[in-house]
Motif scaffolding. Structure first.
Motif, short mmCIF file in Angstrom:
data_model
loop_
_atom_site.label_atom_id
_atom_site.label_comp_id
_atom_site.label_asym_id
_atom_site.label_seq_id
_atom_site.Cartn_x
_atom_site.Cartn_y
_atom_site.Cartn_z
N THR B 18 0.86 -1.18 0.00
CA THR B 18 0.00 0.00 0.00
C THR B 18 0.90 1.23 0.00
N GLU B 56 -13.57 6.60 -3.48
CA GLU B 56 -12.83 5.37 -3.70
C GLU B 56 -13.19 4.80 -5.06
N ARG B 59 -9.05 -0.05 -6.01
CA ARG B 59 -7.89 -0.02 -5.10
C ARG B 59 -7.42 1.40 -4.79
N ARG B 76 -3.91 0.68 -2.84
CA ARG B 76 -3.79 -0.58 -2.09
C ARG B 76 -3.44 -1.71 -3.06
N ASP B 77 -2.78 -2.75 -2.53
CA ASP B 77 -2.47 -3.94 -3.31
C ASP B 77 -1.84 -3.56 -4.66
N SER B 78 -0.73 -2.85 -4.59
CA SER B 78 -0.07 -2.33 -5.80
C SER B 78 0.20 -3.43 -6.82
#
Lengths: 116, 110
Positions: B18, B56, B59, B76-78
């Motif tokens: 993240t 949002e 991700r 998030r969760d690259s």
């Protein structure tokens, strides 16, 4: 491809020469913008048109720069007596202006100018 | 003070990490804010708008703090495909022209 197109994609010129770039916006977009981007910087606003009227010019746009949008469709950006400091990517964007809220600007691929 | 300021990075992160970017702007009258993404040697493309309530998109989460005049982007969760430069953008008064920050470079490695 119905996106914004720019021509040429690359231009190499000698200092002192004049150059002209063309931008074709997305069909029926009434606003057209020119930006300049140098390495490591974000795009900087130069000027914009609504239809054929040039509504705003940045102080970055010196007297050597002129832009036109004669029929409210494509636009040209001319740089006279080019200088090495003019070397940059010249980006064109277009949008369909509906009112005071944000209207997304869609960018073309840019024209990369190198002044030797 | 520059109108829009960002840490240029690069931010080097592993896949799945993240990462958060911040941006500050100087004109307190600015009303609209955005994050654009720019891949190497490509044109900028709108990633998302930034609303006062925060928003949002999958991700990606964007937030605005008007009191402190800063904007943030959280990824998030690259993914490897997230590697790009992220440009913080402010819509100028008159709702016509955009002011871009210098961009923050993100490099996601396997």
């Amino acid at each position: 491809d119905t996106g914004v197109s720019q021509d040429p994609r690359h231009k190499i010129t000698k200092r002192g020469q004049n150059v002209t770039f063309r931008c074709d916006p997305i069909s029926e977009h009434n606003r057209l913008y020119w930006y300049r981007q140098t390495l490591g910087q974000g795009p900087e606003f130069l000027t914009y048109f609504q239809n054929e009227a040039q509504l705003e010019k940045s102080r970055l746009l010196s007297d050597r720069f002129s832009a036109e949008r004669p029929k409210g469709s494509f636009s040209t950006l001319e740089i006279q007596r080019t200088e090495q400091g003019d070397s940059a990517m010249y980006l064109c964007a277009s949008s369909f202006y509906r009112g005071p809220d944000f209207n997304e600007q869609f960018f073309g691929p840019g024209t990369r100018l190198t002044v030797l | 003070r520059k109108e829009v300021e960002q840490d240029p990075g690069p931010f080097n992160v592993p896949e799945g990490a993240t990462v958060a970017f911040n941006c500050t702007y100087s004109n307190s009258a600015s009303q609209s804010f955005f994050w654009y993404r720019q891949d190497c040697r490509k044109e900028p493309k709108l990633l998302m708008s930034v609303y006062s309530s925060g928003n949002e998109d999958g991700r990606f989460t964007a937030q605005l703090n008007r009191a402190s005049q800063y904007i943030s982007l959280l990824i998030r969760d690259s993914k490897l495909s997230d590697s790009a430069t992220y440009l913080c953008v402010v819509l100028n008064s008159g709702y016509s022209t955009l002011t871009f920050g210098k961009g923050t470079m993100l490099l996601v490695s396997p």
